[in-house]
Design an enzyme around this catalytic site. Sequence first.
Site, PDB file in Angstrom:
ATOM      1  N   HIS A  91      81.659   3.868 -26.014  1.00  0.00           N
ATOM      2  CA  HIS A  91      81.487   4.562 -27.304  1.00  0.00           C
ATOM      3  C   HIS A  91      80.243   3.944 -28.939  1.00  0.00           C
ATOM      4  CE1 HIS A  91      84.304   5.206 -31.605  1.00  0.00           C
ATOM      5  NE2 HIS A  91      83.786   3.797 -31.357  1.00  0.00           N
ATOM      6  N   GLU A  92      80.326   2.798 -28.088  1.00  0.00           N
ATOM      7  CA  GLU A  92      79.491   1.916 -28.666  1.00  0.00           C
ATOM      8  C   GLU A  92      77.557   2.573 -28.980  1.00  0.00           C
ATOM      9  OE1 GLU A  92      80.491   0.037 -31.622  1.00  0.00           O
ATOM     10  OE2 GLU A  92      82.481  -0.062 -30.864  1.00  0.00           O
TER      11      GLU A  92
ATOM     12  N   HIS B 209      77.116   5.605 -31.364  1.00  0.00           N
ATOM     13  CA  HIS B 209      76.930   4.879 -32.293  1.00  0.00           C
ATOM     14  C   HIS B 209      75.151   4.722 -32.166  1.00  0.00           C
ATOM     15  CE1 HIS B 209      80.048   5.196 -34.626  1.00  0.00           C
ATOM     16  NE2 HIS B 209      80.699   4.247 -34.083  1.00  0.00           N
TER      17      HIS B 209
ATOM     18  N   GLU C   5      80.570   8.026 -35.869  1.00  0.00           N
ATOM     19  CA  GLU C   5      81.881   7.892 -35.359  1.00  0.00           C
ATOM     20  C   GLU C   5      81.148   9.410 -34.592  1.00  0.00           C
ATOM     21  OE1 GLU C   5      85.274   6.612 -33.625  1.00  0.00           O
ATOM     22  OE2 GLU C   5      83.681   6.003 -34.691  1.00  0.00           O
TER      23      GLU C   5
END
Length: 511
Positions: free
Chosen positions: A268-269, A272, A298
């Site tokens: 997830h990160e 980003h 996101e």
Amino acid sequence: MDPKAAYDELTRRSREWSTLASCAALLSWDELTVMPTAASAFRGDQLGLLAGLEHERATDPKVGELLATVEGSDLVADPESPEAADVRELRRSFDRKTKLPRALVEELARVTSAAQHEWVAARKGRDFPRFLPWLDRIVALKRREAECVGAPGGDPYDALLDDYEPGASASRLSGLFDALKAELVPLVGQIASSETRPDPGVLRGNYPIDRQKMLGELVAASIGFDFDRGRLDTSAHPFCSGIAPGDCRITTRYRPDDFEESFFGVLHEVGHGLYEQGLDPDRFGTPMGESVSLGIHESQSRLWENLVGRGRAFWTHWFPIVRRLFREPLGAAEFDAFHRAVNRVEPSLIRTQADEVTYNLHIIIRFELERALLSGDLPPADLPGAWDESYRRDLGVVAPDVADGCLQDVHWSAGLFGYFPTYTLGNLYAAQLFDRASEELGDLDASIRQGDTTPLLRWLRDHVHRHARRHTPAALIRRATGSDPDHRPLIRSLKARYGPVYGLSGAEVPS
């Protein structure tokens, strides 16, 4: 002053106050990772001073004069040129910031810095009354902010939402979210009534943290995260901070008995981080060197975490590697059982641990509650009860205490009202982007099965990252996918992935 000289001076100033913001970002990263707890009071003073200095420079009347010189000139005649985008977005930011008193900006920085530490203590002690005075102060401050920057007589929520998702409105989001919820609730019901139940036991066991860290860095690098320009650390709440060109920092958290939390947190990160590293470093400090919105940001994290990271193609490559790293819990594990386990659906209490199907119900609840807090329909003291009722109604679960209830997220203590909807927007955007990338790239799964995600990253660089703030979020999605923001691609994706896992009739079988 001629328009070109005025534009150059504008961008010089913009880079200056962006550098101040990067200093604040570095202090915030430090605060959430390694800072001693006793330093929290002074850190609030530091962040307040930096916020005030940045605000003072960004609202200098000279900025307005420079903007007026450039606007309407031949330099910005092409609305899609970098110069036109910079000037348009700097005007938007200038007009917004000049409506905010410096004293309010500094007070928000001080209060939210202290409130985040009080939130940590209150959550640890399961003590909502301890946090309530801070929540009261923050809600009052955010109302004042909305009054300063919002349209007279407008929805105060719109004024705050615009800071995170330019051009969006609460009314439009309500319509989009209502349509999504109308499809999600019966899908969750179908899954709940299915006799098929994936066994998560394969994801529990002895997963040494040192090996989890090794795997996280390996996967991050393999999908394109540049560790020469970034790093991976540990924090209580995972986050990504694009501090400056060449300095993108992501964090995760680890449990020695759990595989999922860290692994999918890293994916997830990293999503980003890939966006931050895909921005033009030569344009740092100007709108054409910045991400366009949190919803688009996101979309990048959810795309890599879910649409790539939970797919069969991804695990065809990575499962043998992971099984070798963690022989004790996974040595005898079967691929299909493992894949079903990482795609199981279980209505739960914690947003950050929620499965892909129920996650957006967590967000819609927060969207509804924070709108009520801002409007005054929900007094902050009544938040725990309202939270429990919403979770009982929409997810069929109730938290045993406020730590797993209304104190589970850091966002409100940080003053981030209007932030939560961008998570669901990100899911919607991600499904649209992945659909279009799959169409244009042909057999995308074939390269992912080989461990090669370069074609996908290249597509995202070209259709999302390089555009920075040239377009509004909705326009960017429209240009990249050919359609307006839409809930239907996400629903199709969920049914295609989870239908086979739970034996739902009419489901598509994913490749």
